[in-house]
Enzyme design. Sequence first.
Site, PDB file in Angstrom:
ATOM      1  N   ASN A 146       0.867  -1.176   0.000  1.00 25.39           N
ATOM      2  CA  ASN A 146       0.000   0.000   0.000  1.00 25.39           C
ATOM      3  C   ASN A 146       0.908   1.232   0.000  1.00 25.39           C
ATOM      4  OD1 ASN A 146      -1.742   2.088   0.564  1.00 25.39           O
ATOM      5  ND2 ASN A 146      -2.295   1.360   2.620  1.00 25.39           N
ATOM      6  N   LYS A 161       0.087   4.286  -0.257  1.00 28.78           N
ATOM      7  CA  LYS A 161      -0.531   5.480   0.323  1.00 28.78           C
ATOM      8  C   LYS A 161      -0.279   6.672  -0.614  1.00 28.78           C
ATOM      9  CE  LYS A 161      -0.091   3.209   4.722  1.00 28.78           C
ATOM     10  NZ  LYS A 161      -0.035   3.280   6.181  1.00 28.78           N
ATOM     11  N   GLY A 178       2.399   1.878  10.805  1.00 23.78           N
ATOM     12  CA  GLY A 178       3.356   2.977  10.767  1.00 23.78           C
ATOM     13  C   GLY A 178       4.086   3.245  12.073  1.00 23.78           C
ATOM     14  N   SER A 219       3.467  -2.461  10.184  1.00 18.49           N
ATOM     15  CA  SER A 219       4.910  -2.490  10.470  1.00 18.49           C
ATOM     16  C   SER A 219       5.585  -3.802  10.072  1.00 18.49           C
ATOM     17  CB  SER A 219       5.175  -2.170  11.950  1.00 18.49           C
ATOM     18  OG  SER A 219       4.768  -0.846  12.242  1.00 18.49           O
ATOM     19  N   GLU A 226      -6.783   4.280   7.931  1.00 20.81           N
ATOM     20  CA  GLU A 226      -6.622   5.721   7.676  1.00 20.81           C
ATOM     21  C   GLU A 226      -7.872   6.306   7.034  1.00 20.81           C
ATOM     22  OE1 GLU A 226      -2.877   5.394   5.610  1.00 20.81           O
ATOM     23  OE2 GLU A 226      -1.902   4.896   7.504  1.00 20.81           O
ATOM     24  N   GLU A 232      -5.230  -5.487  10.446  1.00 16.51           N
ATOM     25  CA  GLU A 232      -4.211  -4.454  10.665  1.00 16.51           C
ATOM     26  C   GLU A 232      -4.530  -3.720  11.965  1.00 16.51           C
ATOM     27  OE1 GLU A 232      -2.071  -3.014   6.911  1.00 16.51           O
ATOM     28  OE2 GLU A 232      -3.874  -1.826   7.119  1.00 16.51           O
ATOM     29  N   HIS A 270      -9.334   0.732   4.843  1.00 14.27           N
ATOM     30  CA  HIS A 270      -8.075   0.934   5.570  1.00 14.27           C
ATOM     31  C   HIS A 270      -8.336   1.855   6.768  1.00 14.27           C
ATOM     32  CE1 HIS A 270      -4.044   2.314   6.559  1.00 14.27           C
ATOM     33  NE2 HIS A 270      -3.603   1.229   5.938  1.00 14.27           N
TER      34      HIS A 270
HETATM   35  P1  PGA Z   1       3.027   0.069   7.566  1.00 18.59           P
HETATM   36  O1  PGA Z   1       1.548   0.302   6.946  1.00 18.59           O
HETATM   37  O2  PGA Z   1       3.545  -1.205   6.963  1.00 18.59           O
HETATM   38  O3  PGA Z   1       3.809   1.275   7.122  1.00 18.59           O
HETATM   39  O4  PGA Z   1       2.861  -0.026   9.031  1.00 18.59           O
HETATM   40  C1  PGA Z   1       0.683  -0.775   6.785  1.00 18.59           C
HETATM   41  C2  PGA Z   1      -0.615  -0.298   6.161  1.00 18.59           C
HETATM   42  O5  PGA Z   1      -1.029   0.832   6.413  1.00 18.59           O
HETATM   43  O6  PGA Z   1      -1.241  -1.048   5.410  1.00 18.59           O
END
Ligand code: PGA
Length: 251
Positions: A16, A18, A175, A214, A103, A169, A101
């Site tokens: 992803n 982003k 993150g 992560s 976010e 997740e 997601h």
């Molecule tokens: P990250 O993000 O691997 O940077 O923690 C995962 C995600 O948002 O799908």
Amino acid sequence: MTDSPAAPRPHLIAGNWKMHGTATALAEIEAMAAAAASLPPHVTVAVCPPATLIHRAAQVARGRLVIGAQDVHAEPCGAFTGCVSAEMLQDAGATLVIVGHSERRTDCHETDADVRAKAIAVQAAGMTAIVCIGETAAERDAGTALTVLNSQLDGSLPGSAERLVVAYEPVWAVGSGLTPTPEQITGLHAAIRTNLTARYGDAGERVAILYGGSVKPDNAAALLGADNVSGALVGGASLTAADFLAIARAA
Ligand code: PGA
């Protein structure tokens, strides 16, 4: 005669991106496509770049590297300024779409019902929906993670298990550099599987459950090796071919 060893279960490693990437990032996708050819046959990799790159990314993707999108509008067309439909994403070359997601659930106030409508639109366009669920740190600390996950599954999952993937997740792992232990992931994925089979019967057994949050080259083998894990949804470490392929090789 001895039994031949069981084939490894299929793994999907989805990146992803982003809101990262312009035309120069296509070189990374080209490098990923080249390297994906030498991955073990049970591993598929997917990159979900920003919508502006999907069409060009799909031109360089091939073999076991496919291209996806990070979001979609649930309606097929209409007066929705700035939005993109499932048919448009499919037309641009996407074969899968991340929906729900954390976010988007947080920043764009998407509800479970919104996520379900998007997943249905993705499936109807012939693509695979990756439905994301996950608890916050506060919910984890309150001991309600499982209740939250089941409620998100109940509200967000579409009626069909065809072309469906679930990504667990934990919001606190995205993150942050923090991850659950492999044992914790195994337990939660088993609970997710129970929900899926209660909902879809045997078809629920075949829905891949990814872990996300992560995932890095140095923890990928432990996280991907956990029971009930069928792949990963990777954010930051999916931006470079070297890190992303190192994760895919650990699958
Ligand atoms: P990250 O993000 O691997 O940077 O923690 C995962 C995600 O948002 O799908």
